[in-house]
Motif scaffolding. Sequence first.
Motif, PDB file in Angstrom:
ATOM      1  N   VAL A 484     -55.433   8.967  84.288  1.00  0.00           N
ATOM      2  CA  VAL A 484     -54.495   9.106  83.273  1.00  0.00           C
ATOM      3  C   VAL A 484     -53.222   9.913  83.601  1.00  0.00           C
ATOM      4  CG1 VAL A 484     -54.111  10.102  80.725  1.00  0.00           C
ATOM      5  CG2 VAL A 484     -56.512   9.257  81.603  1.00  0.00           C
ATOM      6  N   GLU A 485     -52.171   9.205  83.568  1.00  0.00           N
ATOM      7  CA  GLU A 485     -50.995   9.797  83.852  1.00  0.00           C
ATOM      8  C   GLU A 485     -49.945  10.066  82.999  1.00  0.00           C
ATOM      9  OE1 GLU A 485     -47.177   8.703  87.049  1.00  0.00           O
ATOM     10  OE2 GLU A 485     -48.937   7.442  86.702  1.00  0.00           O
ATOM     11  N   TYR A 486     -49.138  11.353  82.959  1.00  0.00           N
ATOM     12  CA  TYR A 486     -48.442  11.663  82.029  1.00  0.00           C
ATOM     13  C   TYR A 486     -47.056  11.028  82.708  1.00  0.00           C
ATOM     14  CZ  TYR A 486     -44.789  14.282  79.654  1.00  0.00           C
ATOM     15  OH  TYR A 486     -43.738  14.812  78.627  1.00  0.00           O
ATOM     16  N   ASP A 487     -46.244  10.402  81.602  1.00  0.00           N
ATOM     17  CA  ASP A 487     -45.220   9.507  82.062  1.00  0.00           C
ATOM     18  C   ASP A 487     -44.048  10.183  81.395  1.00  0.00           C
ATOM     19  OD1 ASP A 487     -43.237   7.438  82.786  1.00  0.00           O
ATOM     20  OD2 ASP A 487     -44.244   6.122  81.840  1.00  0.00           O
ATOM     21  N   PRO A 488     -43.283  11.149  81.863  1.00  0.00           N
ATOM     22  CA  PRO A 488     -42.010  11.866  81.488  1.00  0.00           C
ATOM     23  C   PRO A 488     -41.196  10.746  81.195  1.00  0.00           C
ATOM     24  CG  PRO A 488     -42.327  12.185  83.874  1.00  0.00           C
ATOM     25  CD  PRO A 488     -43.432  11.251  83.334  1.00  0.00           C
ATOM     26  N   THR A 489     -41.014   9.722  81.827  1.00  0.00           N
ATOM     27  CA  THR A 489     -39.735   8.664  81.723  1.00  0.00           C
ATOM     28  C   THR A 489     -39.704   8.111  80.171  1.00  0.00           C
ATOM     29  OG1 THR A 489     -41.125   6.917  82.504  1.00  0.00           O
ATOM     30  CG2 THR A 489     -39.650   8.120  84.118  1.00  0.00           C
ATOM     31  N   ALA A 490     -40.874   8.274  79.539  1.00  0.00           N
ATOM     32  CA  ALA A 490     -41.010   7.657  78.260  1.00  0.00           C
ATOM     33  C   ALA A 490     -40.104   8.334  77.196  1.00  0.00           C
ATOM     34  CB  ALA A 490     -42.351   7.548  77.746  1.00  0.00           C
ATOM     35  N   LEU A 491     -39.762   9.820  77.626  1.00  0.00           N
ATOM     36  CA  LEU A 491     -39.236  10.609  76.780  1.00  0.00           C
ATOM     37  C   LEU A 491     -37.743  10.312  76.418  1.00  0.00           C
ATOM     38  CD1 LEU A 491     -39.978  13.908  78.237  1.00  0.00           C
ATOM     39  CD2 LEU A 491     -41.055  12.861  76.127  1.00  0.00           C
ATOM     40  N   SER A 492     -37.107   9.126  77.342  1.00  0.00           N
ATOM     41  CA  SER A 492     -36.001   8.749  76.860  1.00  0.00           C
ATOM     42  C   SER A 492     -35.866   8.036  75.462  1.00  0.00           C
ATOM     43  CB  SER A 492     -35.578   7.759  78.156  1.00  0.00           C
ATOM     44  OG  SER A 492     -36.436   6.767  78.214  1.00  0.00           O
ATOM     45  N   ALA A 493     -37.093   7.384  75.245  1.00  0.00           N
ATOM     46  CA  ALA A 493     -37.035   6.860  73.955  1.00  0.00           C
ATOM     47  C   ALA A 493     -36.507   7.800  72.710  1.00  0.00           C
ATOM     48  CB  ALA A 493     -38.450   6.404  73.595  1.00  0.00           C
ATOM     49  N   LEU A 494     -36.501   9.031  72.968  1.00  0.00           N
ATOM     50  CA  LEU A 494     -35.830   9.829  71.971  1.00  0.00           C
ATOM     51  C   LEU A 494     -34.545   9.878  71.662  1.00  0.00           C
ATOM     52  CD1 LEU A 494     -37.777  13.285  73.159  1.00  0.00           C
ATOM     53  CD2 LEU A 494     -38.554  11.689  71.180  1.00  0.00           C
ATOM     54  N   PHE A 495     -33.806   9.204  72.758  1.00  0.00           N
ATOM     55  CA  PHE A 495     -32.401   8.976  72.408  1.00  0.00           C
ATOM     56  C   PHE A 495     -31.906   7.686  72.136  1.00  0.00           C
ATOM     57  CE2 PHE A 495     -33.331  12.339  75.652  1.00  0.00           C
ATOM     58  CZ  PHE A 495     -32.573  13.344  75.205  1.00  0.00           C
TER      59      PHE A 495
END
Length: 496
Positions: A484-495
């Motif tokens: 299981v990996e945390y994917d910080p790139t998905a945070l771009s979906a906030l914009f």
Amino acid sequence: MAYMHRVHSSEIQTGLVPVVSVPSAIPFIVGTAPVNMADGTCNKVKYVQNYAEAVKEFGFVPAKSDASSGLKKYEYSISEFIYSQFQLFGVGPALIVNVLDPATHKSTATTTKVTLDTKNASVTVPETGIILSSITLSSSSGSLTAGTDFLTAFNDNGELVITSLKDQDGDFICPTGTELTFAAEKCDPSKVTTNDIIGGVSTGSDGLEIKKGMELVEDVFPLFGVVPGFILAPGFSDNSTVATIMAAKAVSINEVFRAICLCDVPTNTVKSYTAVSNWKNTNNIVDPAQVLCWPLLQQDGVVYHISTQLAALMARVDGNNSGVPYESPSNKTLSATGMVLADGTEVALSLPNAEHLNSQGVVTGLNFIGGLKAFGNRTACYPSNTDPKDSFIPIRRTMCWISNTIVLTCWQFLDKPLNRRQVQTITNTDQVWLNGLVAREYLIAATIEFREDENPITDLSDGISRFHLKVTPPSPNRDIEFIVEYDPTALSALFS
């Protein structure tokens, strides 16, 4: 050749023959039984298919209260096996050998006085194992005779019931309401030794061979035409000598068939999971044909050896897979509500505890998800031997089953001319069967070859041929990891 002017036909041998079906999980058990309730059979192998047949042949005494542990234990190991195999798991058939000889393994009954009730003129002797031929019953008027003055029978607990007969006037012959003197001998399973279980071969006065104990496994195929899948001796297989001989018998039944044996670690001396490995190594229980179990099971207060239930569990799993032993019994439900030591101490293993036992080649139980289940895939040779064909229970069993099936199927070709047709018939027959196992995913891959480099001319001319099989049974998926990996790139979906 005569002159022919006709239309006619002839036949040739089929180039492909049916494969002989070999049951994978028929247990061969050597132990003690209350044969005073049956015909007293000792050191004869019996083939039984259900509970009724087993009880008819060997009698049955249920588990009795054990004051020292507070649990119920079976006096007779075969009674334990019969109930587990046919009642708890509902699987069969079984091959059973009783080594308890009522003429030798006996003691004196403790009951000396009985009183027949005045209503039914009967009384129950509160002991099991009473040998009918040894009974003496007398009143103040003299001796009473079985069959003439009274009848004997056994109740569901294996206890003797004495009932008076009536005379011509309709009166009870045996005095009721007064004490009668009673004496008898009874079977004593505690007098059966490991030597009785191991058995041996001797020559009778008639010059014929007499087999006893474990040696009777050699009689199974000649008598019944079946091949045992397991050898077990619950209550005795925790002895290193017994376990060693069980393994030796398992790998060479009639010198051509193969099986495995199920053994237990003694919980009266090995009381901690951390001590199991030392006992295993000290007693040299490291054979690929051995499956070692610890501790004991209890079902609502009744004690069972894990080896007893494991034999039935594997038969059930095989039955769900068309009789192919390719699936592990591990993580399958046992018929038990807990685990205990011989003294009644409860055993509660955590996952790391159970994993430690598995890492030492020991099968145990684990109450983790979905109830108490068998836990462990390894034979006793692990971890010193990590070869998958030796160290994984389902692969070891599948290799045995394939070997046994090929021996029985190809026996019909023995002593026939060693020519190209025979070679092709053998290879085609076995390959088609193996292809079917692969198609059903019982095997990952399988091939059979007749190799020139393995069949030198000197051997072929001497009538020796060799066929090379490559088979790949699936390994049990013993370790499933999710990364299981945390994917910080998905945070771009906030914009967006």
